[in-house]
Write an enzyme that holds these catalytic residues in place. Structure first.
Site, short mmCIF file in Angstrom:
data_model
loop_
_atom_site.label_atom_id
_atom_site.label_comp_id
_atom_site.label_asym_id
_atom_site.label_seq_id
_atom_site.Cartn_x
_atom_site.Cartn_y
_atom_site.Cartn_z
N CYS A 397 0.83 -1.20 0.00
CA CYS A 397 0.00 0.00 0.00
C CYS A 397 0.87 1.26 0.00
CB CYS A 397 -1.00 -0.04 1.15
SG CYS A 397 -2.44 0.97 0.75
N HIS A 532 -3.70 -4.76 0.21
CA HIS A 532 -3.10 -5.34 1.42
C HIS A 532 -3.16 -6.86 1.33
CE1 HIS A 532 -2.91 -1.74 4.13
NE2 HIS A 532 -3.74 -1.27 3.20
N GLU A 534 -1.81 -9.02 3.10
CA GLU A 534 -1.76 -9.66 4.43
C GLU A 534 -3.14 -10.04 4.96
OE1 GLU A 534 -1.20 -6.51 3.78
OE2 GLU A 534 -1.76 -5.14 5.40
N1 GLN Z 1 -1.91 6.79 2.84
C1 GLN Z 1 -2.03 6.04 1.62
C2 GLN Z 1 -3.39 6.20 0.98
O1 GLN Z 1 -4.35 6.58 1.63
C3 GLN Z 1 -1.72 4.57 1.85
C4 GLN Z 1 -2.68 3.90 2.77
C5 GLN Z 1 -2.20 2.58 3.28
O2 GLN Z 1 -1.00 2.28 3.31
N2 GLN Z 1 -3.10 1.75 3.73
O3 GLN Z 1 -3.54 5.96 -0.18
#
Ligand code: GLN
Length: 562
Positions: A397, A532, A534
């Site tokens: 992410c 994600h 995970e």
């Molecule tokens: N801050 C980033 C976004 O909102 C990544 C978010 C995250 O790592 N879950 O896109």
């Protein structure tokens, strides 16, 4: 005909409460029981009720609350749902987690709509009624669920827990006591001077439960690194009025995947089935036991540096930590990972250290999810170090977004390239807001959330890992790769190996970049995902990208020595 259905749908309910202290391990206890019941052929549903006022944990700082777990249908939930997912096959959805905030929110909305026909709206019966509705709704659409396990967050005695405890007390009366089992998880402190585990706090906690009208059927005694002696079992049984076999000895056990086996040795699942009047059925835990045996006899070891911002909270990256363990099982190696605060690599911070001095001994580097600007330059430095030194890199992410920024700045020479989350005036907004996020004012529940399809490009690291042309992974972010720069990046050697296809409102097609990697002549294993991965990893089904990353780390170790 309706009679037939009610006959068929005799759902049994298990309510899990906690006493003495918080963080006593109710989540893992509930998940372990879920696994044991499934191993006997029962279909289960699981739910967590949290007493805080936030509508969901999505708006909470990870320092405060730990990880926010995301379900396929896009619920931002308590991290205990992660335990449920890793131990059981229970279907987890928006219905699987609720809070005081969510309950009041809907009651107050109904009141404004005039749904209560002029009545005074009160905790009893309206709030408790809404809680019971939600417990029923958990299984309403699933005809085959046999047992619902409902975990009540917090500790008995908390002001916030009261309406929930009252609701489950009423629930028992409504569905019949023979269909409910109450499990109380408590902590027994060890008093050095007496060389003894003390049962008194447990007695008090059970008394507090009884005041509310709940008599536990089972007490799980958490005993830290000690174990219950027979006299203590007798004492708890006597004072709390629970048969001896309902007193479960639950010391700390590591890895947590061994906990269900400890419960099984004490016939915990059989006791619960007896209370619920259910047939014991044959138990088959073969797969789980094989996995645990493998986990206990891993041969190799790799060291992973995981870089993030919320490193001081042990549970902030819970699912990533577990996914490492799962990928280790798949690769027959122990994954020793260490979370390192990205601030340490940020030249503008006092505690700055050269990434090389800290990271040189690791076989793989991960930059995890995150929000906000603190430590971002440190993360960019870490990615640079991994890329230039050809150390396996895995970004998740924010970790993908950082990899894109690093490539832009240091490989393509786009000075000042950034994400508009941190620098709205950047000359190169290589990461920018998703179209639908523009104009979103409300913070809670408005990110790109839940599972989306991702088409995998053949011949890539991702394709090799997944071995499937289309996968579904879960998201939680507002920003994304800015397609304006895609061609430029691809020409320079960054591969877009996963995309989500979607139709915009005007009918136009759009591709969202979901996975990026570097061509293998630039780097042996550099891969990062906007989603994600995970959140879908379990010990029996390790996540493919994690597995591939650990395989790459092993390979790196082989080539570069320990
Ligand atoms: N801050 C980033 C976004 O909102 C990544 C978010 C995250 O790592 N879950 O896109």
């Amino acid at each position: 005909m309706s009679e037939d259905i009610s006959q068929k749908r005799k759902i049994k309910y298990i309510f899990v409460t906690g006493g003495v202290v918080s963080s006593v391990g109710k989540g893992i206890a509930s998940a372990s029981l879920g696994l044991l019941l499934e191993s006997r052929g029962y279909k289960i549903a699981m739910m967590k009720i949290d007493p805080y006022i936030n509508v969901d944990p999505g708006t909470m700082n990870p320092f405060e609350h730990g990880e926010v777990f995301v379900t396929d249908d896009g619920a931002e939930t308590d991290l205990d749902l992660g335990h449920y997912q890793r131990f059981t096959n229970a279907k987890l959805t928006k219905k699987s987690n609720t809070t005081t905030g969510a309950i009041y929110y809907s009651v107050i909305r109904k009141e404004r709509e005039g749904a209560y026909s002029g009545k005074t709206v009160q905790v009893i019966p309206h709030i408790t009624g809404e809680i019971k509705n939600r417990i029923r709704a958990l299984t309403a659409e699933d005809e085959d669920v046999d047992i619902a396990i409902v975990e009540i967050g917090g500790t008995v005695g908390d002001i916030e827990s009261l309406p929930f405890l009252e609701a489950i007390r009423q629930f028992r009366m409504e569905v019949g006591p023979e269909n409910c089992c109450f499990i109380h998880v408590t902590h027994l402190p060890y008093i050095e001077a007496a060389n003894e585990l003390k049962t008194k706090p447990t007695q008090h906690s059970v008394r507090a439960l009884r005041d509310i009208g709940i008599q536990p059927n089972v007490i799980i005694c958490r005993t830290g690194d000690k174990s219950l002696e027979p006299e203590q079992i007798d004492k708890v049984a006597l004072f709390c009025e629970v048969p001896r076999k309902g007193i479960i000895n639950a010391p700390d056990i590591s890895p947590v995947y061994l906990i269900p086996l400890n419960f099984k040795e004490q016939n915990f699942d059989l006791t619960v089935l007896e209370i619920l009047g259910l047939d014991p059925r044959e138990s088959d835990l073969t797969q789980w036991i094989n996995m645990v045996n493998k986990l206990n006899s891993l041969e190799e070891e790799v060291r992973i540096a995981a870089v993030g911002k919320y490193t001081k909270h042990g549970d902030a990256y819970k699912s990533i930590n577990e996914a490492f363990i799962h990928a280790g099982i798949a690769n027959n190696c122990k994954v020793s990972f260490e979370w390192i605060d990205s601030k340490r690599f940020d030249p503008t911070c006092e505690e700055y250290e050269n990434p090389e001095d800290v990271l040189a001994g690791y076989h793989g580097i991960l930059v995890g999810p995150g929000f906000g600007g603190r430590g971002v330059e440190g993360k960019i430095n870490v990615v640079r170090f991994a890329r230039e030194n050809k150390i396996p890199y895995f970004g998740i992410c924010f970790g993908m977004q950082i990899a894109v920024i690093e490539f832009a700045r240091n490989f393509l020479g786009m000075k000042g390239a950034h994400t508009t989350e941190i620098d709205p005036a950047t000359p190169y907004p290589v990461i920018s807001l998703l179209t639908e996020q523009k104009g979103v004012q409300q913070i809670g529940g408005t990110m790109r959330l839940g599972a989306y399809s991702c088409e995998i490009k053949p011949g890539t690291i991702a394709a090799e890992a997944y071995k499937e042309p289309v996968v579904y992974e879960r998201h939680r972010h507002r920003y994304e790769f800015n397609n304006k720069y895609r061609r430029m990046f691809e020409e320079a050697g960054m591969i877009v190996s996963g995309v989500h296809h979607r139709k915009l409102l005007d009918g136009e097609e759009e591709e969202l970049v979901e996975i990026i990697e570097l061509k293998r002549d630039l780097h042996p294993w550099f891969c990062a995902s906007q989603f994600h991965p995970e959140f879908k990893s379990t010990p029996l089904k390790p996540q493919p990208l994690f597995c591939a990353f650990i395989r790459a780390a092993l390979e790196y170790k082989k080539n570069h020595g320990p």
